[in-house]
Scaffold this motif. Structure first.
Motif, PDB file in Angstrom:
ATOM      1  N   ALA A   1     -31.465 -40.794  46.979  1.00 52.30           N
ATOM      2  CA  ALA A   1     -31.467 -41.555  48.120  1.00 52.30           C
ATOM      3  C   ALA A   1     -31.010 -42.929  47.549  1.00 52.30           C
ATOM      4  CB  ALA A   1     -32.377 -41.632  49.019  1.00 52.30           C
ATOM      5  N   TYR A   2     -31.734 -43.514  46.587  1.00 52.65           N
ATOM      6  CA  TYR A   2     -31.651 -44.707  46.156  1.00 52.65           C
ATOM      7  C   TYR A   2     -30.397 -44.911  45.216  1.00 52.65           C
ATOM      8  CZ  TYR A   2     -35.796 -47.018  47.886  1.00 52.65           C
ATOM      9  OH  TYR A   2     -36.889 -47.482  48.817  1.00 52.65           O
ATOM     10  N   LEU A   3     -30.075 -44.013  44.509  1.00 55.57           N
ATOM     11  CA  LEU A   3     -28.786 -43.987  43.839  1.00 55.57           C
ATOM     12  C   LEU A   3     -27.607 -43.795  44.992  1.00 55.57           C
ATOM     13  CD1 LEU A   3     -27.120 -43.858  41.420  1.00 55.57           C
ATOM     14  CD2 LEU A   3     -27.280 -41.321  41.370  1.00 55.57           C
ATOM     15  N   LEU A   4     -27.701 -43.181  46.182  1.00 54.40           N
ATOM     16  CA  LEU A   4     -26.756 -43.274  46.908  1.00 54.40           C
ATOM     17  C   LEU A   4     -26.725 -44.601  47.707  1.00 54.40           C
ATOM     18  CD1 LEU A   4     -27.451 -40.129  48.642  1.00 54.40           C
ATOM     19  CD2 LEU A   4     -25.277 -40.387  47.609  1.00 54.40           C
TER      20      LEU A   4
ATOM     21  N   GLU B   1     -25.076 -43.916  54.914  1.00 52.46           N
ATOM     22  CA  GLU B   1     -25.487 -42.782  55.805  1.00 52.46           C
ATOM     23  C   GLU B   1     -26.152 -41.344  55.148  1.00 52.46           C
ATOM     24  OE1 GLU B   1     -25.610 -42.671  58.952  1.00 52.46           O
ATOM     25  OE2 GLU B   1     -24.766 -44.437  59.314  1.00 52.46           O
ATOM     26  N   GLN B   2     -25.531 -41.280  53.983  1.00 54.54           N
ATOM     27  CA  GLN B   2     -26.083 -40.062  53.213  1.00 54.54           C
ATOM     28  C   GLN B   2     -27.441 -40.468  52.680  1.00 54.54           C
ATOM     29  OE1 GLN B   2     -23.160 -41.657  52.859  1.00 54.54           O
ATOM     30  NE2 GLN B   2     -21.608 -40.203  51.999  1.00 54.54           N
ATOM     31  N   ALA B   3     -27.666 -41.706  52.139  1.00 56.11           N
ATOM     32  CA  ALA B   3     -29.152 -41.787  51.535  1.00 56.11           C
ATOM     33  C   ALA B   3     -30.104 -41.866  52.892  1.00 56.11           C
ATOM     34  CB  ALA B   3     -29.056 -43.320  51.257  1.00 56.11           C
ATOM     35  N   LYS B   4     -29.549 -42.251  54.214  1.00 58.38           N
ATOM     36  CA  LYS B   4     -30.417 -41.989  55.316  1.00 58.38           C
ATOM     37  C   LYS B   4     -30.829 -40.742  55.764  1.00 58.38           C
ATOM     38  CE  LYS B   4     -30.816 -43.637  59.978  1.00 58.38           C
ATOM     39  NZ  LYS B   4     -30.122 -44.162  61.217  1.00 58.38           N
TER      40      LYS B   4
END
Length: 193
Positions: free
Chosen positions: A29-32, A39-42
């Protein structure tokens, strides 16, 4: 597994060149976030049951410019400073601005948040910004010994021994015998630069 694809990211380690990231993890998620895929991280944060993921669910909308859910005192204490530093080190300045923009709201939840921002700025050698946030912190909660220690450190660094001495004394008035402050006081009195 995902890799950082040879990109140089500060990713919770001094050397992230060999970091392997498993899909669906906090690290993913942090890389995203670093790749502006908010949105993908979320979505990843929402699928993980952990304190950091719950913070991530609050963080992503802030990075988008909206506050959809208020963080708790402990979420701010545990994660704000780390993530501000993470984003600053990765030169995500738009995100840094969004996090700094949330300080006013966050200060009503955790009165130390300006100090956290100041510490990040100081450690990243953004000294005028550090002083700005230390002063905001001082206005909000004056009797914070750690803040006075930080101010003494700042003024000592810029060779303003009078202010350095004032703030180290304020620190020691709040916590008599605080060893790091006593050491700094000795340096100030000796006029070490």
């Amino acid at each position: 597994m995902l890799t950082l694809n040879g990109n140089i990211f500060f990713f919770f380690y001094n050397d992230s060149s060999n970091v392997k990231i498993i899909p669906g993890t906090i690290e993913h998620a942090y890389l995203l976030l670093l790749n502006n895929e908010l949105e993908q991280a979320k979505c990843i944060f929402q699928n993980i049951d952990s304190p950091r993921a719950k913070w991530g669910e609050i963080l992503v909308p802030i990075l988008m410019g909206v506050l959809t859910k208020f963080p708790t005192y402990f979420q701010i204490r545990n994660f704000y400073e780390i993530d501000l530093d993470f984003l600053l080190k990765n030169e995500k300045l738009d995100y840094v601005e969004q996090m700094l923009g949330a300080l006013g709201i966050f200060s009503s939840i955790n009165q130390e948040v300006y100090k956290y921002a100041a510490r990040v700025m100081y450690e990243n050698k953004l000294y005028s910004a550090a002083l700005k946030y230390m002063n905001k912190s001082k206005q909000l909660y004056y009797n914070d010994a750690e803040l006075h220690f930080m101010l003494a450190k700042y003024y000592f660094r810029v060779n303003d021994l009078e202010n350095a001495d004032f703030y180290i004394n304020e620190c020691l008035n709040l916590i008599p015998g605080y060893y790091p402050a006593e050491i700094m006081k000795q340096k100030i009195e000796a006029g070490w630069f």
